[in-house]
Design an enzyme around this catalytic site. Structure first.
Site, PDB file in Angstrom:
ATOM      1  N   HIS A 138      26.587 -24.521   9.467  1.00  0.00           N
ATOM      2  CA  HIS A 138      27.360 -25.342   8.518  1.00  0.00           C
ATOM      3  C   HIS A 138      26.958 -26.811   8.613  1.00  0.00           C
ATOM      4  O   HIS A 138      26.442 -27.261   9.642  1.00  0.00           O
ATOM      5  CB  HIS A 138      28.876 -25.155   8.702  1.00  0.00           C
ATOM      6  CG  HIS A 138      29.478 -25.819   9.902  1.00  0.00           C
ATOM      7  ND1 HIS A 138      30.697 -25.453  10.416  1.00  0.00           N
ATOM      8  CD2 HIS A 138      29.070 -26.853  10.689  1.00  0.00           C
ATOM      9  CE1 HIS A 138      30.996 -26.215  11.438  1.00  0.00           C
ATOM     10  NE2 HIS A 138      30.035 -27.069  11.634  1.00  0.00           N
ATOM     11  N   GLU A 143      30.981 -24.181   5.088  1.00  0.00           N
ATOM     12  CA  GLU A 143      30.786 -22.987   5.897  1.00  0.00           C
ATOM     13  C   GLU A 143      29.919 -21.955   5.163  1.00  0.00           C
ATOM     14  O   GLU A 143      29.901 -21.936   3.921  1.00  0.00           O
ATOM     15  CB  GLU A 143      32.152 -22.352   6.204  1.00  0.00           C
ATOM     16  CG  GLU A 143      33.082 -23.239   7.035  1.00  0.00           C
ATOM     17  CD  GLU A 143      32.755 -23.210   8.521  1.00  0.00           C
ATOM     18  OE1 GLU A 143      31.579 -23.300   8.898  1.00  0.00           O
ATOM     19  OE2 GLU A 143      33.713 -23.113   9.318  1.00  0.00           O
TER      20      GLU A 143
HETATM   21  P1  PGA Z   1      28.950 -30.756  17.473  1.00  0.00           P
HETATM   22  O1  PGA Z   1      29.397 -30.267  16.026  1.00  0.00           O
HETATM   23  O2  PGA Z   1      28.178 -32.012  17.288  1.00  0.00           O
HETATM   24  O3  PGA Z   1      30.221 -30.957  18.214  1.00  0.00           O
HETATM   25  O4  PGA Z   1      28.105 -29.646  18.058  1.00  0.00           O
HETATM   26  C1  PGA Z   1      28.475 -30.236  14.985  1.00  0.00           C
HETATM   27  C2  PGA Z   1      29.071 -29.597  13.757  1.00  0.00           C
HETATM   28  O5  PGA Z   1      29.879 -28.664  13.877  1.00  0.00           O
HETATM   29  O6  PGA Z   1      28.709 -30.030  12.645  1.00  0.00           O
END
Ligand code: PGA
Length: 241
Positions: A138, A143
């Site tokens: 995503h 999503e």
């Molecule tokens: P994260 O999240 O940097 O905490 O891995 C990234 C995202 O879900 O877009």
């Protein structure tokens, strides 16, 4: 789309901060699209240092964040409002009236989505959009689905996303199931996109996004169509490339 493989998280944060700094220095009225999550924390830290050292001045900068959980107030410690003020806005000189985040609490969220898109267009669009990537591919909270929405919209989060984000909450039950996110048009219309990926848990998503076919099941794969997108990826996240 370009891919820059860097050694580690430190280097990733440095490269990302330098790209943002370049935009802020070269553009008289930069419009930044900003992301939350653990990945951009190092980048924000460096940008704060540059601002404190007098290298960067954000007084003409306008910002739009990608997303926010629905139902969390701005002072909830896990809201993206809270994150942004803690890691960035409280520490730099972006004028408060230039800061925009999708509202987590609004009596009419659909109207708030339309207003958000209007504000982005009125600001002249986004010059540089920072993105993370979810383990499921995503971007923002767009999503995987059999279709993707274009404008800012409300979204039901996938179980994989709730699980990945539960590390920030006391228990998975506390993770909000709904969010408000900028849509694919808002992201794809940015002049330049910088996607950051760090750690081995992002390796599969990186492979699918960069080498797989363009699919609504991997929203980040659409970035293959963007003429000025760069993926900054550390060695662990690049393991399958
Ligand atoms: P994260 O999240 O940097 O905490 O891995 C990234 C995202 O879900 O877009």
């Amino acid at each position: 789309m370009k891919i820059q493989i860097v050694n580690d998280y430190q280097q990733l944060s440095e490269v990302a901060a330098n790209l943002v700094a370049g935009q802020v220095i070269l553009n008289n009225n930069p419009v930044l699209g900003l992301a939350t999550g653990s990945t951009p924390e190092g980048m924000y830290h460096r940008l704060v240092q540059m601002c404190r050292n007098g290298v960067l001045d954000f007084s003409n900068t306008t910002t739009f964040n990608l997303d926010e959980y629905l139902g969390l107030s701005p002072d909830h410690p896990q809201s993206y409002h809270f994150y942004m003020y803690r890691h960035f806005f409280h520490l730099v000189n972006v004028p408060p009236q230039n800061i925009h985040l999708p509202p987590g609490l609004d009596s009419d969220p659909s109207q708030a989505c339309r207003l958000y898109d209007r504000k982005i267009s009125e600001a002249g669009g986004i010059n540089l959009q920072i993105l993370g990537i979810g383990v499921n591919g995503h971007i923002g909270f767009n999503e995987p689905h059999n279709y993707l929405k274009t404008g800012t919209h409300l979204v039901e989060l996938e179980e994989e996303t709730v699980e990945a984000n539960s590390r920030f909450f006391d228990s998975p039950e506390e993770v909000p199931r709904r969010a408000i996110t900028m849509g694919m048009r808002g992201i794809m219309q940015a002049e330049k996109i910088v996607l950051l990926a760090s750690g081995e848990n992002k390796a599969r998503a990186m492979k699918e996004a960069t080498c797989g076919k363009i699919s609504t099941r991997v929203p980040a794969s659409f970035l293959q169509l963007h003429r000025n997108a760069i993926f900054i990826v550390d060695r662990e996240a690049a393991a399958l490339l």
